[in-house]
Design a protein around this motif. Structure first.
Motif, PDB file in Angstrom:
ATOM      1  N   VAL A  25       3.904  -1.208   8.772  1.00 51.20           N
ATOM      2  CA  VAL A  25       4.267  -0.948   7.648  1.00 51.20           C
ATOM      3  C   VAL A  25       3.696   0.331   7.025  1.00 51.20           C
ATOM      4  O   VAL A  25       4.402   1.014   6.156  1.00 51.20           O
ATOM      5  CB  VAL A  25       3.827  -2.227   6.669  1.00 51.20           C
ATOM      6  N   ARG A  26       2.545   0.617   7.291  1.00 50.75           N
ATOM      7  CA  ARG A  26       1.864   1.728   6.816  1.00 50.75           C
ATOM      8  C   ARG A  26       2.559   3.026   7.209  1.00 50.75           C
ATOM      9  O   ARG A  26       2.971   4.099   6.596  1.00 50.75           O
ATOM     10  CB  ARG A  26       0.388   1.963   7.255  1.00 50.75           C
ATOM     11  N   ARG A  27       3.149   3.033   8.504  1.00 50.80           N
ATOM     12  CA  ARG A  27       3.836   4.106   9.138  1.00 50.80           C
ATOM     13  C   ARG A  27       5.215   4.449   8.293  1.00 50.80           C
ATOM     14  O   ARG A  27       5.708   5.201   8.055  1.00 50.80           O
ATOM     15  CB  ARG A  27       4.158   3.947  10.801  1.00 50.80           C
ATOM     16  N   GLN A  28       5.961   3.185   7.943  1.00 49.59           N
ATOM     17  CA  GLN A  28       7.167   3.026   7.321  1.00 49.59           C
ATOM     18  C   GLN A  28       7.049   3.646   5.920  1.00 49.59           C
ATOM     19  O   GLN A  28       7.735   4.180   5.376  1.00 49.59           O
ATOM     20  CB  GLN A  28       7.864   1.760   7.334  1.00 49.59           C
ATOM     21  N   THR A  29       5.833   3.148   5.169  1.00 49.20           N
ATOM     22  CA  THR A  29       5.813   3.505   3.594  1.00 49.20           C
ATOM     23  C   THR A  29       5.055   4.655   3.384  1.00 49.20           C
ATOM     24  O   THR A  29       4.831   5.177   2.306  1.00 49.20           O
ATOM     25  CB  THR A  29       5.018   2.056   2.996  1.00 49.20           C
ATOM     26  N   GLY A  30       3.983   5.219   4.254  1.00 50.76           N
ATOM     27  CA  GLY A  30       2.858   6.112   3.710  1.00 50.76           C
ATOM     28  C   GLY A  30       1.665   5.505   3.309  1.00 50.76           C
ATOM     29  O   GLY A  30       1.897   4.232   2.808  1.00 50.76           O
ATOM     30  N   ILE A  84       5.249  -5.876   0.374  1.00 49.22           N
ATOM     31  CA  ILE A  84       4.433  -4.615   0.535  1.00 49.22           C
ATOM     32  C   ILE A  84       5.478  -3.690   1.233  1.00 49.22           C
ATOM     33  O   ILE A  84       5.418  -2.479   0.871  1.00 49.22           O
ATOM     34  CB  ILE A  84       3.316  -4.832   1.326  1.00 49.22           C
ATOM     35  N   LEU A  85       6.312  -4.007   2.211  1.00 49.47           N
ATOM     36  CA  LEU A  85       7.143  -3.200   2.711  1.00 49.47           C
ATOM     37  C   LEU A  85       8.088  -2.510   1.955  1.00 49.47           C
ATOM     38  O   LEU A  85       8.281  -1.284   1.801  1.00 49.47           O
ATOM     39  CB  LEU A  85       7.798  -3.722   4.202  1.00 49.47           C
ATOM     40  N   TYR A  86       8.792  -3.481   1.240  1.00 49.91           N
ATOM     41  CA  TYR A  86       9.861  -3.067   0.094  1.00 49.91           C
ATOM     42  C   TYR A  86       9.350  -2.336  -0.930  1.00 49.91           C
ATOM     43  O   TYR A  86       9.889  -1.238  -1.444  1.00 49.91           O
ATOM     44  CB  TYR A  86      10.530  -4.164  -0.410  1.00 49.91           C
ATOM     45  N   LEU A  87       8.254  -2.531  -1.460  1.00 43.99           N
ATOM     46  CA  LEU A  87       7.714  -1.930  -2.721  1.00 43.99           C
ATOM     47  C   LEU A  87       7.231  -0.515  -2.191  1.00 43.99           C
ATOM     48  O   LEU A  87       7.429   0.485  -2.645  1.00 43.99           O
ATOM     49  CB  LEU A  87       6.806  -2.753  -3.484  1.00 43.99           C
ATOM     50  N   GLY A  88       6.693  -0.647  -1.260  1.00 47.63           N
ATOM     51  CA  GLY A  88       6.139   0.806  -0.463  1.00 47.63           C
ATOM     52  C   GLY A  88       7.128   1.756  -0.281  1.00 47.63           C
ATOM     53  O   GLY A  88       7.085   2.976  -0.551  1.00 47.63           O
ATOM     54  N   THR A  89       8.163   1.208   0.247  1.00 49.74           N
ATOM     55  CA  THR A  89       9.430   2.146   0.598  1.00 49.74           C
ATOM     56  C   THR A  89       9.979   2.510  -0.621  1.00 49.74           C
ATOM     57  O   THR A  89      10.482   3.788  -0.802  1.00 49.74           O
ATOM     58  CB  THR A  89      10.457   1.418   1.523  1.00 49.74           C
ATOM     59  N   ALA A  90      10.152   1.787  -1.738  1.00 49.51           N
ATOM     60  CA  ALA A  90      10.795   2.118  -2.889  1.00 49.51           C
ATOM     61  C   ALA A  90       9.902   3.247  -3.355  1.00 49.51           C
ATOM     62  O   ALA A  90      10.446   4.027  -4.326  1.00 49.51           O
ATOM     63  CB  ALA A  90      10.994   0.911  -3.781  1.00 49.51           C
TER      64      ALA A  90
END
Length: 434
Positions: A50-55, A182-188
């Motif tokens: 998740v951290r790699r995808q969202t930063g 977390i994944l969706y909001l971080g990506t957004a």
């Protein structure tokens, strides 16, 4: 008041006199250690993905926003489970499985399947649609259902009915939704960082509104259908093998179907999402909420109906069945114990209430011919638990009974065929006779 149990407690049978030591892999600390290591490893891997995808910044923003509905959902499921509260370790395991193991399985399997479909069809858009409406519901609901199955198989004493299934499934889905959010909001948030959007018009705000405000119950709603299936299986007799397998499978299929319908709502036109939300999701949520609350009230009625048998046998005080069948009286009893004897006494009273409730459910299953082979052993264990705590619990429950239900109790005529106590040496009796 009696000062010893109505019948002596027998020591456990030593069998043939030979103590059999379990193999190393059967020891409790080995099983717990292996399960904890598996969940911790899954958590580390999902954290890295998740951290790699969202930063890092996106991950922290997603984490802060995704955690908001979690306490409310956990509190709601815990409130539902107050009649016969299960141990916290089951809830911790369920949440951890949903947030770590199930989320990891879903991310890996969904990504692999979507890429394979896109490569095979050379149509990435269709692959994304097919992945969201077909692959994701199957993979995600199966991964979440695994937690319910594990509790059902290895914590069978804590899994006795529909409410237990709803709670375990709901908490598992809450953990899964937490990681997914977390994944969706971080990506957004990362998208907004690139486009420069801010405020209510940002992708982060829209994602937060849809996933946290409008539909925090979506994943729990799907998986609760699986939990209801396992709950019905728990209420079935052990000889009903086909029913105990087919009902959970049907619940899982319904969960997959509802999940697919929800994911596919965006393909139904401009207002398809809102139409599905208003015409389908909200009524389904209201219906399942009503079913869960109705089942909770039914459990309280079972407590009031089954415990009078133990009053006449001398195990419980006369006022206890009605007090234990009222959540208000239970709370008053704990408050009384806390006020007069401190918090440890209140915890003892709470434990007494839980054991009495388990005893009532056990007797109810026994009268229906659905109790397991360990019925007598389990009943004796619960009675011993009650007897050890009676000095603290009985005065508190008697006070709560007088304060919460001051109407005199009248035992009406007994239902036809009401059975006697399942202990040899006791004459048959009518628990409703004055």
């Amino acid at each position: 008041m009696a000062t010893s149990p109505p019948f002596p407690t027998c020591p456990p049978s030593p069998g043939n006199g030979v103590l059999r030591h379990p193999h190393w892999w059967q020891r409790r600390w080995v099983r717990y250690g292996a399960l904890s290591s598996l969940l911790a490893l899954s958590g580390l891997v999902i954290l890295a993905l998740v951290r790699r995808q969202t930063g890092t910044e996106g991950f922290l923003v997603g984490l802060g926003l995704a955690v908001l509905p979690v306490p409310w959902l956990i509190a709601a499921f815990r409130w539902l489970d107050r009649v016969e509260p299960g141990p916290w370790r089951n809830l911790v395991f369920s949440f951890a499985w949903g947030a770590c193991a199930a989320a990891l399985i879903a991310i890996v399997a969904n990504s692999f399947a979507t890429k394979w479909i896109a490569t095979s069809t050379a149509d990435p858009a269709s692959a994304d649609t097919l992945g969201a409406t077909v692959i994701a519901p199957i993979v995600e609901e199966t991964a979440k259902a695994a937690a319910v199955l594990l509790v059902f198989l290895f914590r069978r004493r804590d899994f006795t009915g529909i409410v237990d299934g709803v709670v375990i499934a709901g908490v598992t889905a809450t953990g899964f939704a937490f990681t997914e959010n977390i994944l969706y909001l971080g990506t957004a948030f990362g998208t907004d960082q690139l486009t420069g959007d801010r405020g209510i018009a940002s992708v982060t705000a829209a994602t937060f509104f849809v996933r946290i405000v409008m539909s925090p119950f979506a994943h729990p709603l799907f998986t609760v259908l699986t939990g209801i299936g396992f709950g019905i299986a728990a209420l079935s007799a052990e000889r009903q093998h086909v029913r105990r397998v087919l009902v959970p499978v049907c619940g899982l299929l319904l969960a997959m179907g509802m999940h697919a319908f929800w994911n596919g709502s965006s393909t139904f036109g401009e207002y398809g999402f809102f139409a599905v939300y208003g015409a389908f999701m909200v009524p389904a949520f209201a219906l399942l909420t009503w079913l869960a609350i109705w089942t909770r009230q039914r459990e309280l009625r079972t407590v009031r109906a089954e415990l009078p048998a133990y009053v006449l046998a001398g195990w419980l005080g006369p006022a206890e069945p009605l007090a234990l069948g009222s959540m208000r009286a239970r709370r008053m009893a704990r408050d009384y114990a806390r006020h007069h004897h401190g918090r440890p006494a209140a915890r003892e009273v709470a434990r007494y209430e839980a054991c009495a409730t388990s005893l009532a459910f056990l007797r109810h299953r026994g009268r229906q011919g659905k109790a397991g082979a360990d019925f007598v052993v389990r009943e004796r264990e619960l009675l011993d638990e009650l007897w050890r705590r009676r000095n603290l619990a009985r005065p508190a429950l008697e006070y709560a009974s007088r304060a919460a239900m001051p109407v005199p109790v009248y035992w009406g005529p007994a239902p036809h065929g009401y059975p006697a106590m399942p202990y040899p040496g006791y004459p048959a009796y009518n628990p409703y006779r004055s």
